[in-house]
Design a protein around this motif. Structure first.
Motif, PDB file in Angstrom:
ATOM      1  N   MET A   1      14.149   3.438  10.055  1.00 15.64           N
ATOM      2  CA  MET A   1      15.297   2.327   9.966  1.00 15.64           C
ATOM      3  C   MET A   1      16.121   1.355  10.130  1.00 15.64           C
ATOM      4  O   MET A   1      16.484   0.287  10.032  1.00 15.64           O
ATOM      5  CB  MET A   1      14.957   2.516  11.778  1.00 15.64           C
ATOM      6  CG  MET A   1      14.590   3.016  12.705  1.00 15.64           C
ATOM      7  SD  MET A   1      16.337   3.976  12.453  1.00 15.64           S
ATOM      8  CE  MET A   1      17.289   3.937  13.453  1.00 15.64           C
TER       9      MET A   1
ATOM     10  N   ALA B   1       7.658  11.931   7.509  1.00 13.82           N
ATOM     11  CA  ALA B   1       8.476  10.894   7.969  1.00 13.82           C
ATOM     12  C   ALA B   1       9.803   9.907   6.993  1.00 13.82           C
ATOM     13  O   ALA B   1      10.556   9.879   6.761  1.00 13.82           O
ATOM     14  CB  ALA B   1       6.943   9.223   8.662  1.00 13.82           C
TER      15      ALA B   1
ATOM     16  N   LYS C   1       9.462   3.922  17.192  1.00 12.28           N
ATOM     17  CA  LYS C   1      10.451   3.460  15.931  1.00 12.28           C
ATOM     18  C   LYS C   1      11.325   2.830  16.814  1.00 12.28           C
ATOM     19  O   LYS C   1      11.959   2.472  18.472  1.00 12.28           O
ATOM     20  CB  LYS C   1      11.922   5.189  16.703  1.00 12.28           C
ATOM     21  CG  LYS C   1      12.453   5.231  16.169  1.00 12.28           C
ATOM     22  CD  LYS C   1      13.075   6.366  16.207  1.00 12.28           C
ATOM     23  CE  LYS C   1      14.927   6.385  15.743  1.00 12.28           C
ATOM     24  NZ  LYS C   1      15.032   6.887  14.889  1.00 12.28           N
TER      25      LYS C   1
ATOM     26  N   LYS D   1       0.576  -1.205  -0.079  1.00 11.59           N
ATOM     27  CA  LYS D   1       0.204   0.313   0.215  1.00 11.59           C
ATOM     28  C   LYS D   1       0.681   1.431   0.445  1.00 11.59           C
ATOM     29  O   LYS D   1       0.661   2.282  -0.737  1.00 11.59           O
ATOM     30  CB  LYS D   1      -0.631  -0.129   1.316  1.00 11.59           C
ATOM     31  CG  LYS D   1      -2.211  -0.088   1.209  1.00 11.59           C
ATOM     32  CD  LYS D   1      -2.518  -0.263   2.471  1.00 11.59           C
ATOM     33  CE  LYS D   1      -4.343  -0.343   2.426  1.00 11.59           C
ATOM     34  NZ  LYS D   1      -5.025  -0.027   3.604  1.00 11.59           N
TER      35      LYS D   1
ATOM     36  N   ASP E   1       6.092   5.795   3.091  1.00 15.37           N
ATOM     37  CA  ASP E   1       4.727   5.967   4.156  1.00 15.37           C
ATOM     38  C   ASP E   1       4.341   6.966   3.861  1.00 15.37           C
ATOM     39  O   ASP E   1       4.113   7.833   3.150  1.00 15.37           O
ATOM     40  CB  ASP E   1       6.008   7.057   5.560  1.00 15.37           C
ATOM     41  CG  ASP E   1       5.039   6.349   6.476  1.00 15.37           C
ATOM     42  OD1 ASP E   1       5.142   5.574   8.039  1.00 15.37           O
ATOM     43  OD2 ASP E   1       4.350   7.483   6.974  1.00 15.37           O
TER      44      ASP E   1
ATOM     45  N   TYR F   1      10.861   9.470  16.569  1.00 12.54           N
ATOM     46  CA  TYR F   1       9.634   8.650  16.105  1.00 12.54           C
ATOM     47  C   TYR F   1       8.824   7.888  17.264  1.00 12.54           C
ATOM     48  O   TYR F   1       9.786   7.000  17.688  1.00 12.54           O
ATOM     49  CB  TYR F   1      10.049   8.619  14.544  1.00 12.54           C
ATOM     50  CG  TYR F   1       8.962   8.340  13.367  1.00 12.54           C
ATOM     51  CD1 TYR F   1       8.382   9.353  13.155  1.00 12.54           C
ATOM     52  CD2 TYR F   1       7.702   6.710  13.776  1.00 12.54           C
ATOM     53  CE1 TYR F   1       7.704   9.381  11.847  1.00 12.54           C
ATOM     54  CE2 TYR F   1       7.536   7.031  12.165  1.00 12.54           C
ATOM     55  CZ  TYR F   1       7.314   8.553  12.032  1.00 12.54           C
ATOM     56  OH  TYR F   1       6.070   8.414  11.177  1.00 12.54           O
ATOM     57  N   HIS F   2       7.384   8.030  16.521  1.00 11.74           N
ATOM     58  CA  HIS F   2       6.510   6.993  17.389  1.00 11.74           C
ATOM     59  C   HIS F   2       7.544   5.349  17.185  1.00 11.74           C
ATOM     60  O   HIS F   2       7.246   5.115  15.741  1.00 11.74           O
ATOM     61  CB  HIS F   2       5.242   8.090  17.304  1.00 11.74           C
ATOM     62  CG  HIS F   2       4.464   7.540  16.082  1.00 11.74           C
ATOM     63  ND1 HIS F   2       4.805   9.115  15.787  1.00 11.74           N
ATOM     64  CD2 HIS F   2       4.369   6.303  15.427  1.00 11.74           C
ATOM     65  CE1 HIS F   2       4.499   8.747  14.175  1.00 11.74           C
ATOM     66  NE2 HIS F   2       4.361   7.705  14.372  1.00 11.74           N
TER      67      HIS F   2
ATOM     68  N   GLY G   1       7.324  -0.075   3.165  1.00 16.31           N
ATOM     69  CA  GLY G   1       6.234   0.505   2.908  1.00 16.31           C
ATOM     70  C   GLY G   1       5.813   1.508   4.179  1.00 16.31           C
ATOM     71  O   GLY G   1       4.768   2.012   3.866  1.00 16.31           O
TER      72      GLY G   1
ATOM     73  N   CYS H   1       7.501   2.729   6.716  1.00 15.09           N
ATOM     74  CA  CYS H   1       8.872   3.017   7.172  1.00 15.09           C
ATOM     75  C   CYS H   1       9.366   3.807   8.512  1.00 15.09           C
ATOM     76  O   CYS H   1      10.144   4.002   9.172  1.00 15.09           O
ATOM     77  CB  CYS H   1       9.887   3.360   6.162  1.00 15.09           C
ATOM     78  SG  CYS H   1       9.708   5.372   6.053  1.00 15.09           S
TER      79      CYS H   1
HETATM   80  C1  LIG Z   1       4.686   1.857  13.215  1.00 13.12           C
HETATM   81  S1  LIG Z   1       5.359   3.050  12.412  1.00 13.12           S
HETATM   82  C2  LIG Z   1       6.587   2.131  11.741  1.00 13.12           C
HETATM   83  C3  LIG Z   1       8.219   3.194  12.863  1.00 13.12           C
HETATM   84  C4  LIG Z   1       9.055   2.646  12.070  1.00 13.12           C
HETATM   85  N1  LIG Z   1       9.562   1.126  12.047  1.00 13.12           N
HETATM   86  C5  LIG Z   1      10.379   3.287  12.561  1.00 13.12           C
HETATM   87  O1  LIG Z   1      11.254   2.581  12.881  1.00 13.12           O
HETATM   88  O2  LIG Z   1      10.077   4.537  12.807  1.00 13.12           O
HETATM   89  C6  LIG Z   1       4.578   3.357  11.443  1.00 13.12           C
HETATM   90  C7  LIG Z   1       3.769   3.976   9.994  1.00 13.12           C
HETATM   91  O3  LIG Z   1       2.975   3.760   9.395  1.00 13.12           O
HETATM   92  C8  LIG Z   1       2.683   4.861   8.231  1.00 13.12           C
HETATM   93  N2  LIG Z   1       1.209   4.345   7.938  1.00 13.12           N
HETATM   94  C9  LIG Z   1       0.444   3.950   7.954  1.00 13.12           C
HETATM   95  N3  LIG Z   1      -0.684   3.771   7.324  1.00 13.12           N
HETATM   96  C10 LIG Z   1      -0.101   3.428   6.103  1.00 13.12           C
HETATM   97  C11 LIG Z   1      -0.375   3.600   4.958  1.00 13.12           C
HETATM   98  N4  LIG Z   1      -1.397   3.602   4.797  1.00 13.12           N
HETATM   99  N5  LIG Z   1       0.453   3.842   3.643  1.00 13.12           N
HETATM  100  C12 LIG Z   1       2.040   3.855   4.485  1.00 13.12           C
HETATM  101  N6  LIG Z   1       2.184   4.247   5.527  1.00 13.12           N
HETATM  102  C13 LIG Z   1       1.028   4.346   6.612  1.00 13.12           C
HETATM  103  C14 LIG Z   1       2.493   5.630   9.246  1.00 13.12           C
HETATM  104  O4  LIG Z   1       2.917   6.882   8.564  1.00 13.12           O
HETATM  105  C15 LIG Z   1       3.608   5.159  10.424  1.00 13.12           C
HETATM  106  O5  LIG Z   1       4.952   5.648   9.961  1.00 13.12           O
END
Ligand SMILES: C[S@@+](CC[C@H](N)C(=O)[O-])C[C@H]1O[C@@H](n2cnc3c(N)ncnc32)[C@H](O)[C@@H]1O
Length: 498
Positions: free
Chosen positions: A173, A220, A144, A5, A215, A141-142, A167, A169
């Motif tokens: 990281m 992000a 992270k 997505k 993202d 970042y939340h 996807g 990200c």
């Molecule tokens: C849990 S965070 C990832 C954090 C990452 N692992 C890091 O270390 O920073 C999940 C991410 O998914 C993104 N997100 C949510 N829905 C999404 C979508 N439909 N398509 C792409 N990204 C999406 C959010 O903006 C968020 O940055």
């Protein structure tokens, strides 16, 4: 390659990693300096140098942005072409869906070969990695995930040169981890190899992987791009220092104070503001921090007496008190909860002091109040009805972004942002913005005063728009000087593997 997505959404980052061995022999700056003037190959094309590469792909992106079908992609960022182009460093990073993704995969990917069946046992291991790594902490970042925790999975499931897709990200990281598979320090490699050996696993195949990161959030992808695209750390440090010095020159007077002897000049680290309430019994004014703070324990008491009628007060029974100001953006009357400056923390040389604001401090604040709101401070309205915490902001009088910043914080942030945003070199410009942007939350009214805290930086409650009754208005230098040192150390350590 399957597309997630995220591939169809806003920010996309495509990062190619090559020449890792070169990094082991020379310093990162030397490598980058040489590379800057050297011919480069990118997606099968040759360019005289990296600047020409950027110009070529920017032009392609500019044309693509004119395509109405491209802009119809779900989640396309709401942004002007020029803003998207200014942030982007194509083909590696585009602040919108990346139109070069297919070319990138064609260039670096391997078509699926049914003759070479892909098989891996599930990688079910407990991963425990601390969150103290300087690179991990280079940008918050939340949720992270530390890159060191991702590396083992990438090593297990992929080979050097493979493409790894994330996807969702966030701060990127996964991309950092993909690079680390090629640049991890010897100690990390040895430790992992020994562990895998004990667990009966085959030795890992070290070597960088390519990463495709996407993202939904443009913020992000901006963070992820800056984490992953190489830059000249030394040049960045110099540029950031220069900007801090220039800003000090321009707005330093706003943070000047007099020591209690009335003549020695000091530099303000932060000013504490307290919300002012009124007593439900006698309607007298109650400066929250004056009455609630226990000077001995430095903790706020949950019950304390009214200074006028001695009635028992709690946070719950105090009445909100409002003041009407002139909104710096509209010039119209603006009613919001009342704040009062109650404490100034300052340094004379290397010695720290605290005092109540004196008449000189108050007249400096008055002078700043009369300045025009800088144009780079956003005045966008909050989507109050759609916000979980909107119902807490609006009744206190906060409906627009600029209202979250006291005038001095707005002036100094804007002075720094304007300079970072005007930096000519695109890669350093983005890195400077990555740096300055980290002062935004902590310089807003969301930043709480923590009397017992070691530092007053980043004391906002994360994930919510909680306006505290005691605010530490930190100076730009107090926030960013230490941050700069930590960023330089983090990115230097990443890029100088031993
Ligand atoms: C849990 S965070 C990832 C954090 C990452 N692992 C890091 O270390 O920073 C999940 C991410 O998914 C993104 N997100 C949510 N829905 C999404 C979508 N439909 N398509 C792409 N990204 C999406 C959010 O903006 C968020 O940055």
């Amino acid at each position: 390659m399957a597309r997630s997505k995220g591939d169809h959404r806003t920010g996309q980052l495509v990062r190619s990693i090559s020449g890792q061995d070169e990094m082991f022999e020379k310093s990162y700056e030397e490598v980058l300096e040489t590379r800057r003037s050297q011919p480069v190959e990118c997606l099968g094309r040759s360019f005289e140098n990296d600047k020409k590469r950027r110009e070529f792909f920017l032009e392609k992106l500019r044309r693509k942005l004119k395509d109405p079908e491209f802009r119809k992609i779900e989640g396309f960022p709401i942004g002007a072409d020029e803003d998207i182009l200014a942030l982007s460093d194509p083909p590696y990073y585009t602040a919108c869906p990346n139109p070069f993704l297919a070319e990138f995969v064609k260039c670096h990917g391997r078509p699926y070969d049914p003759e070479q069946a892909y098989h891996r046992e599930p990688f079910a291991v407990d991963v425990s990695e601390g969150k103290t790594d300087t690179l991990y902490k280079a940008h918050g970042y939340h949720t992270k995930v530390p890159h060191r925790a991702i590396v083992p999975s990438i090593l297990h499931y992929t080979k050097p040169g493979d493409i790894v897709l994330d996807g969702f990200c966030g701060s990127g990281m996964t991309g950092v981890a993909a690079q680390w598979c090629g640049t991890a320090p010897t100690a990390f490699r040895r430790e992992l190899e020994q562990r895998w050996f004990k667990e009966g696993r085959a030795a890992p195949e070290w070597g960088a992987r390519h990463a495709v990161l996407g993202d939904l959030s443009p913020a992000a992808t901006f963070i992820a791009a800056n984490y992953n695209i190489p830059f000249d750390v030394h040049a960045f440090a110099k540029a950031a220092r220069k900007l801090l010095d220039e800003v000090e020159e321009e707005i330093g007077w706003m943070y000047e104070t007099f020591h209690t002897d009335g003549k020695t000049r000091g530099r303000i680290n932060y000013t504490v503001w307290s919300e002012v309430f009124s007593c439900p019994e006698c309607v007298g004014q109650v400066v929250f921090l004056h009455e609630a703070l226990d000077k001995n324990t430095q903790k706020t008491r949950s019950v304390f007496p009214c200074p006028h009628c001695s009635a028992e007060l709690t946070k719950g029974n105090l009445e909100r008190s409002f003041e009407t100001l002139v909104d710096a953006a509209s010039g119209e009357a603006w009613k919001r909860i009342r704040f009062q400056a109650v404490l100034v923390d300052y340094s004379v040389g290397k010695t720290r002091f605290q005092k109540e604001p004196d008449s000189n401090d108050l007249s400096t604040l008055d002078r700043i109040d009369n300045l025009k709101l800088p144009s780079s401070i956003p005045t966008n309205a909050f989507p109050i009805d759609e916000m979980y915490h909107g119902s807490r902001l609006a009744p206190k009088g906060f409906r627009q972004v600029h209202q979250m910043f006291l005038p001095r914080a707005a002036q100094s942030l804007a002075a720094m942002w304007r300079r970072a945003d005007g930096w000519e070199d695109q890669r350093l410009r983005n890195m400077l913005l990555f740096f300055v942007e980290q002062a935004v939350w902590t310089m807003s009214l969301l930043n709480r005063f923590r009397p017992t805290g070691y530092s007053q930086v980043n004391q906002f409650l994360s994930g919510v728009f909680y306006l505290p009754s005691q605010h530490a208005e930190v100076s730009l230098a107090y926030v960013l000087s230490g941050k700069l040192e930590r960023l330089v150390s983090a990115f230097s350590s990443r890029t100088l593997p031993k």
